[in-house]
Structures are given as structure tokens and as C-alpha cells.
Design an enzyme around this catalytic site. Sequence first.
Site, PDB file in Angstrom:
ATOM      1  N   ILE A  98      16.132  34.537  18.104  1.00 51.71           N
ATOM      2  CA  ILE A  98      16.526  35.700  18.895  1.00 51.71           C
ATOM      3  C   ILE A  98      17.909  36.228  18.506  1.00 51.71           C
ATOM      4  O   ILE A  98      18.265  37.348  18.848  1.00 51.71           O
ATOM      5  CB  ILE A  98      16.482  35.391  20.401  1.00 51.71           C
ATOM      6  CG1 ILE A  98      17.453  34.257  20.758  1.00 51.71           C
ATOM      7  CG2 ILE A  98      15.062  35.030  20.840  1.00 51.71           C
ATOM      8  CD1 ILE A  98      17.612  33.998  22.245  1.00 51.71           C
ATOM      9  N   LYS A  99      18.725  35.400  17.862  1.00 53.47           N
ATOM     10  CA  LYS A  99      20.056  35.756  17.344  1.00 53.47           C
ATOM     11  C   LYS A  99      20.900  36.511  18.366  1.00 53.47           C
ATOM     12  O   LYS A  99      21.498  37.554  18.060  1.00 53.47           O
ATOM     13  CB  LYS A  99      19.945  36.545  16.041  1.00 53.47           C
ATOM     14  CG  LYS A  99      19.358  35.732  14.889  1.00 53.47           C
ATOM     15  CD  LYS A  99      19.404  36.498  13.587  1.00 53.47           C
ATOM     16  CE  LYS A  99      18.852  35.692  12.431  1.00 53.47           C
ATOM     17  NZ  LYS A  99      17.375  35.512  12.507  1.00 53.47           N
ATOM     18  N   ARG A 100      21.004  35.989  19.550  1.00 57.83           N
ATOM     19  CA  ARG A 100      21.853  36.605  20.566  1.00 57.83           C
ATOM     20  C   ARG A 100      23.319  36.285  20.295  1.00 57.83           C
ATOM     21  O   ARG A 100      23.637  35.257  19.712  1.00 57.83           O
ATOM     22  CB  ARG A 100      21.453  36.119  21.964  1.00 57.83           C
ATOM     23  CG  ARG A 100      20.023  36.453  22.368  1.00 57.83           C
ATOM     24  CD  ARG A 100      19.776  37.964  22.382  1.00 57.83           C
ATOM     25  NE  ARG A 100      18.503  38.300  22.990  1.00 57.83           N
ATOM     26  CZ  ARG A 100      17.435  38.734  22.341  1.00 57.83           C
ATOM     27  NH1 ARG A 100      17.471  38.875  21.037  1.00 57.83           N
ATOM     28  NH2 ARG A 100      16.317  39.039  22.980  1.00 57.83           N
TER      29      ARG A 100
END
Length: 294
Positions: A98-100
Site C-alpha cells: 500500500i506504500k502509505r
Amino acid sequence: MKINIMDKLFSRVEERGVVCLGLDTALEYIPAHVFEGRCEEEAIFQFNKEIIDATLDVVACFKVQIAYYEALGLKGLMAYSKTLAYLREKDAIIVADIKRGDIAATATQYAKAHFEGDFEADFITLSPYMGMDSIEPYLPYMETGSKGVFSLVRTSNKGAEDIENLDTIDGRKVYTIVGDKLTEMSKHMISDCGYSPIGGVIGCTHVEEGREIRKRFNNMFFLIPGYGAQGGKACDVAMYLNNGNGGVVNSSRGILLAYKKEGRDKEFALCAREESIIMRDEIKSEVESILRNN
């Protein structure tokens, strides 16, 4: 007693090899016969389900890239949620890609969204470039041992040179500073297998740096992209591992689309299994070669 998630991943690598299968499922990846009598949501889930069933015993974990599902709106997110639920049902280890990278209350909500409820995963990917306070809201989940993260450190894309590889005033690269800060943050959470729940995304396309990175971040478990389609080879990957463990190697298109090599549309899941085994065994062979020569 709940099993520590990093110890569980370490054990899966020992048992099943280092392959992390990326379920980055685009509609165009799905053979036509899977759509027969199914809507898009059902076809995506059916494709994923058959891939999971065919590969469960030969891969360490599954990485599900949320963007492929978000792009299809609500029906895509329903397929995403169903895929995660099925993986949990099968006791598979899930990495939600998700690479938040936000801070404070926003990051707290991201943590709740992806460590609980309909989108629950075992690991998530994060971007630390807003600073270490963008990682802190996830710590309560990691300190229990039940969840982990893979933070971007040294990625495999060409644009990594724009920021990650810049020199700083103290002589370190930016990515080295990021890795050092993550190591410091997680040093009180080292599990029995020797790794912390804060892993690093370390691309295998920077071969000249591989041994130094592995040595410097010895207690960091790596999620290793760049194999196959991005040019990384088994011999490149092997140097990022510790005696064949300490990391998982992602392949998405290379496995999902293996059936296209021989036009075996009806056997797409079997082809995915065969490709996973080939990848696993090639990397294992390179690791064994390194150990013999050391």
C-alpha cells in the site's frame, strides 16, 4: 500464544523458499475462460484463488498490490478484500503493498484500515520519506509481534537515484540514513529468528551495493523487488539473503503470466506453480553456490 509474525515468515522461508508471489492482478492478465459467467469482481477473485491454491506450498508469502484493485473502484476493492480473506483462511502470510507515508492521526487510521477489518494483512509497505514519525503510529501493532511493515529503503526503480542515492553531509547515502533510523527504531523488537518487524524494501538491481547493504542491516528482513521483469537475476538476489533466509523475493507478472509463454490458458494456475518452483530453486542454487565458495 500468538506466533510472532516475523518468526512465522522466517519459518515459511525455511520450509517453502524465498518466493513472494505478487497478486498484482490486472484484468488483462486473466484468461478469457475465467470470465465466463462471472462479473469482473468474481473473475479477479477466481483467478487469484486458483493461483493461491496452486502455489500455497511453494511460496513463502503473497504480496497484494492494492493499486490494481483500487483502479477498478468498489468492485476491485471487493475482490481485494475477498482475496485477503481467502489468504487468511489458508493461513498464508499477506503483504499488503500500500506504500502509505503520512503522519499522526492519518497514519493511525491507515494502520487501523490495513491491520484490522476487511483489509487486514500481516505486513504492509510504507514510505518513510516524511520522517520517522510516519512509522510511529504502526508501532503498537508491531510491538505485540502480530504485525510487521516493510519500509522503502533502497528501491529497484531508476528514479531511486533521484533521492535515495544522494550523498549527505556526513558521507552517508540518504537510503543508508533511512535504514539506520529504522534499525534504531526497531532494535527493542528483535524476534527469536533475529529480525525486527520493521523490514526494508531493498531492490536487487543495485548489485554493487548488495553485500554492504546486507551486512549493514543485519537484523532487517528484506522484501526484495526487481527480480525478473526489472532485470534482477538469481545470482543478484542471493547476496541480499543470509544463508538463504532474511528476505523474500517478489515476482508478480513473471509468475501470473507464465501461462502465456506456451499458450496454456486453461492451465494458468499450474504454470504459476511451475514458475514459482523454478524461481525458488534457481535462487536456492545460487545461495548454495555462495556458501560453498565462502
